[in-house]
Design a protein around this motif. Structure first.
Motif, PDB file in Angstrom:
ATOM      1  N   GLY A 126       0.400  -1.188  -0.009  1.00 30.28           N
ATOM      2  CA  GLY A 126      -0.074   0.141   0.598  1.00 30.28           C
ATOM      3  C   GLY A 126       0.854   1.584   0.173  1.00 30.28           C
ATOM      4  N   THR A 127       0.233   2.001  -0.852  1.00 29.58           N
ATOM      5  CA  THR A 127       1.160   3.711  -0.674  1.00 29.58           C
ATOM      6  C   THR A 127      -0.111   4.753  -0.491  1.00 29.58           C
ATOM      7  OG1 THR A 127       3.027   2.783  -2.256  1.00 29.58           O
ATOM      8  CG2 THR A 127       2.764   4.699  -2.359  1.00 29.58           C
ATOM      9  N   LEU A 128      -0.075   5.835   0.552  1.00 37.94           N
ATOM     10  CA  LEU A 128      -0.914   6.302   0.850  1.00 37.94           C
ATOM     11  C   LEU A 128       0.346   7.532   0.984  1.00 37.94           C
ATOM     12  CD1 LEU A 128      -1.826   5.936   4.128  1.00 37.94           C
ATOM     13  CD2 LEU A 128      -3.451   5.743   1.687  1.00 37.94           C
ATOM     14  N   ASP A 133      -5.745  10.842   4.610  1.00 45.20           N
ATOM     15  CA  ASP A 133      -6.027  10.427   5.562  1.00 45.20           C
ATOM     16  C   ASP A 133      -8.085   9.333   5.232  1.00 45.20           C
ATOM     17  OD1 ASP A 133      -7.598  10.237   7.717  1.00 45.20           O
ATOM     18  OD2 ASP A 133      -7.450  12.432   8.470  1.00 45.20           O
ATOM     19  N   ILE A 134      -7.985   8.344   5.527  1.00 42.18           N
ATOM     20  CA  ILE A 134      -8.357   7.622   5.165  1.00 42.18           C
ATOM     21  C   ILE A 134      -9.355   6.658   5.926  1.00 42.18           C
ATOM     22  CG2 ILE A 134      -9.237   5.330   3.536  1.00 42.18           C
ATOM     23  CD1 ILE A 134      -6.855   5.753   1.954  1.00 42.18           C
ATOM     24  N   ALA A 135     -10.555   7.021   6.361  1.00 41.72           N
ATOM     25  CA  ALA A 135     -11.006   5.957   7.572  1.00 41.72           C
ATOM     26  C   ALA A 135     -11.761   5.186   7.303  1.00 41.72           C
ATOM     27  CB  ALA A 135     -12.039   6.836   8.456  1.00 41.72           C
ATOM     28  N   TYR A 136     -11.695   3.211   7.935  1.00 41.11           N
ATOM     29  CA  TYR A 136     -12.620   2.919   7.436  1.00 41.11           C
ATOM     30  C   TYR A 136     -13.627   2.616   8.765  1.00 41.11           C
ATOM     31  CZ  TYR A 136      -8.698   1.271   3.995  1.00 41.11           C
ATOM     32  OH  TYR A 136      -7.913   1.021   3.128  1.00 41.11           O
ATOM     33  N   ASP A 137     -15.095   3.008   8.394  1.00 39.93           N
ATOM     34  CA  ASP A 137     -15.647   3.022   9.494  1.00 39.93           C
ATOM     35  C   ASP A 137     -16.740   2.028   9.643  1.00 39.93           C
ATOM     36  OD1 ASP A 137     -14.503   5.640  10.030  1.00 39.93           O
ATOM     37  OD2 ASP A 137     -15.910   6.787   9.042  1.00 39.93           O
ATOM     38  N   SER A 138     -17.285   1.278   8.545  1.00 43.99           N
ATOM     39  CA  SER A 138     -18.263   0.372   8.415  1.00 43.99           C
ATOM     40  C   SER A 138     -17.629  -1.017   9.499  1.00 43.99           C
ATOM     41  CB  SER A 138     -17.867  -0.462   7.165  1.00 43.99           C
ATOM     42  OG  SER A 138     -18.692   0.875   6.373  1.00 43.99           O
ATOM     43  N   PRO A 139     -18.480  -1.570   9.439  1.00 44.12           N
ATOM     44  CA  PRO A 139     -17.385  -3.253  10.429  1.00 44.12           C
ATOM     45  C   PRO A 139     -16.502  -3.778   8.964  1.00 44.12           C
ATOM     46  CG  PRO A 139     -19.893  -3.263  10.914  1.00 44.12           C
ATOM     47  CD  PRO A 139     -19.572  -1.964  10.071  1.00 44.12           C
ATOM     48  N   PRO A 140     -16.018  -4.702   9.935  1.00 45.31           N
ATOM     49  CA  PRO A 140     -15.077  -5.545   9.150  1.00 45.31           C
ATOM     50  C   PRO A 140     -15.909  -6.352   8.572  1.00 45.31           C
ATOM     51  CG  PRO A 140     -14.199  -5.835  11.270  1.00 45.31           C
ATOM     52  CD  PRO A 140     -14.869  -4.598  11.255  1.00 45.31           C
ATOM     53  N   ILE A 158      -1.460   4.850  11.711  1.00 45.97           N
ATOM     54  CA  ILE A 158      -2.440   3.343  12.092  1.00 45.97           C
ATOM     55  C   ILE A 158      -3.540   3.729  13.310  1.00 45.97           C
ATOM     56  CG2 ILE A 158      -3.532   1.159  11.415  1.00 45.97           C
ATOM     57  CD1 ILE A 158      -0.855   1.149  10.074  1.00 45.97           C
ATOM     58  N   THR A 159      -5.339   3.876  13.316  1.00 42.55           N
ATOM     59  CA  THR A 159      -5.755   4.141  14.240  1.00 42.55           C
ATOM     60  C   THR A 159      -6.334   2.984  14.306  1.00 42.55           C
ATOM     61  OG1 THR A 159      -5.709   6.447  14.702  1.00 42.55           O
ATOM     62  CG2 THR A 159      -7.470   5.550  16.323  1.00 42.55           C
ATOM     63  N   THR A 160      -6.651   2.079  15.846  1.00 46.96           N
ATOM     64  CA  THR A 160      -7.051   0.379  15.281  1.00 46.96           C
ATOM     65  C   THR A 160      -7.662   0.776  17.032  1.00 46.96           C
ATOM     66  OG1 THR A 160      -5.601  -0.650  17.096  1.00 46.96           O
ATOM     67  CG2 THR A 160      -6.016  -0.926  14.072  1.00 46.96           C
ATOM     68  N   GLY A 161      -9.119   0.835  16.440  1.00 44.80           N
ATOM     69  CA  GLY A 161     -10.457   0.666  17.888  1.00 44.80           C
ATOM     70  C   GLY A 161     -10.387   2.520  18.322  1.00 44.80           C
ATOM     71  N   THR A 181     -10.948   1.073  11.472  1.00 41.07           N
ATOM     72  CA  THR A 181      -9.356   1.855  11.419  1.00 41.07           C
ATOM     73  C   THR A 181      -9.524   3.108  10.767  1.00 41.07           C
ATOM     74  OG1 THR A 181      -9.464  -0.022   9.632  1.00 41.07           O
ATOM     75  CG2 THR A 181      -8.719  -0.945  11.740  1.00 41.07           C
ATOM     76  N   ARG A 182      -8.225   3.769  10.848  1.00 40.64           N
ATOM     77  CA  ARG A 182      -7.809   4.762  10.336  1.00 40.64           C
ATOM     78  C   ARG A 182      -6.675   4.599   9.394  1.00 40.64           C
ATOM     79  NH1 ARG A 182      -8.441  11.083  12.788  1.00 40.64           N
ATOM     80  NH2 ARG A 182      -7.748  11.989  11.091  1.00 40.64           N
ATOM     81  N   PHE A 183      -6.208   5.245   8.275  1.00 40.25           N
ATOM     82  CA  PHE A 183      -4.551   5.791   7.752  1.00 40.25           C
ATOM     83  C   PHE A 183      -4.338   6.394   7.929  1.00 40.25           C
ATOM     84  CE2 PHE A 183      -5.230   0.713   7.904  1.00 40.25           C
ATOM     85  CZ  PHE A 183      -4.546   0.145   7.347  1.00 40.25           C
ATOM     86  N   ARG A 184      -3.065   7.389   8.189  1.00 37.93           N
ATOM     87  CA  ARG A 184      -2.937   8.750   7.525  1.00 37.93           C
ATOM     88  C   ARG A 184      -1.731   8.625   7.391  1.00 37.93           C
ATOM     89  NH1 ARG A 184      -3.085  12.076  12.811  1.00 37.93           N
ATOM     90  NH2 ARG A 184      -2.777  14.011  11.134  1.00 37.93           N
TER      91      ARG A 184
END
Length: 200
Positions: A126-128, A133-140, A158-161, A181-184
């Motif tokens: 993966g490359t950002l 700033d990508i947030a995955y708000d839906s349940p996995p 990376i934010t988990t929980g 999760t969130r990737f920044r």
């Protein structure tokens, strides 16, 4: 990814083959479940018109939108993308690795070692871009999915929980995916990482 295209329209370039196959597969998944577009819109909180255009390959899904659809269909994003790719050989040359771009969010995904019959793991690069700033708000799509993220270059948060982890080159974050999760990309250069996914 992210650009709009209408196949066959004068002066408009048709979507790449993988995007056409992805659109067709998304339509198949909805039909298999007996859902209408309205029902899918209710389950994903995505407008009916967007879903309709997506299934006709008139628009490309962002990573966040694709994540919502994967949650509704209860499958990892990697598995969905594998279903629209040709069966990979045991040796995957760099030129043969499928690359998916989400231009609006600044995310590029390379399928380094795609899912293969008889194998449980896969490797994704993966490359950002800086500032992404990508947030995955839906349940996995698969609760508890095991992931290992090894940062190769740049700086990545990376934010988990409720916990944010700042990774520097060489750092590895490993966890089971249960919630958002969130990737920044927090550095001045692109963040590039290897992601190992272990399927159940």
């Amino acid at each position: 990814m992210g650009s709009e295209a209408r196949s066959g329209a004068p002066g408009v370039v048709p979507p790449p083959p993988i995007e056409s196959r992805l659109a067709a597969r998304l339509a198949e998944l909805r039909t298999e479940r007996g859902w209408s577009l309205d029902e899918l819109a209710r389950r994903t909180d995505v407008s009916r018109s967007t879903l309709s255009r997506l299934e006709r390959a008139e628009i490309s899904p962002t990573a966040a939108l694709l994540n919502r659809l994967c949650a509704a269909y209860e499958r990892p994003m990697s598995r969905l993308l594998a279903e629209v790719e040709a069966e990979p050989p045991q040796l995957v040359r760099v030129a043969e690795q499928s690359v998916w771009h989400d231009a609006p969010s600044g995310f590029t995904r390379r399928s380094v070692s795609p899912p293969h019959p008889g194998l449980r793991g896969e490797v994704v690069e993966g490359t950002l871009r800086p500032g992404a700033d990508i947030a995955y708000d839906s349940p996995p799509p698969v609760p508890g999915l095991e992931q290992h993220i090894w940062l190769l270059a740049g700086e990545l948060e990376i934010t988990t929980g409720d916990t944010a982890h700042t990774l520097h080159p060489g750092d590895c974050l490993r966890f089971r995916l249960w919630g958002p999760t969130r990737f920044r990309c927090t550095g001045p250069a692109p963040a590039r990482y290897a992601l190992l996914v272990v399927l159940p």
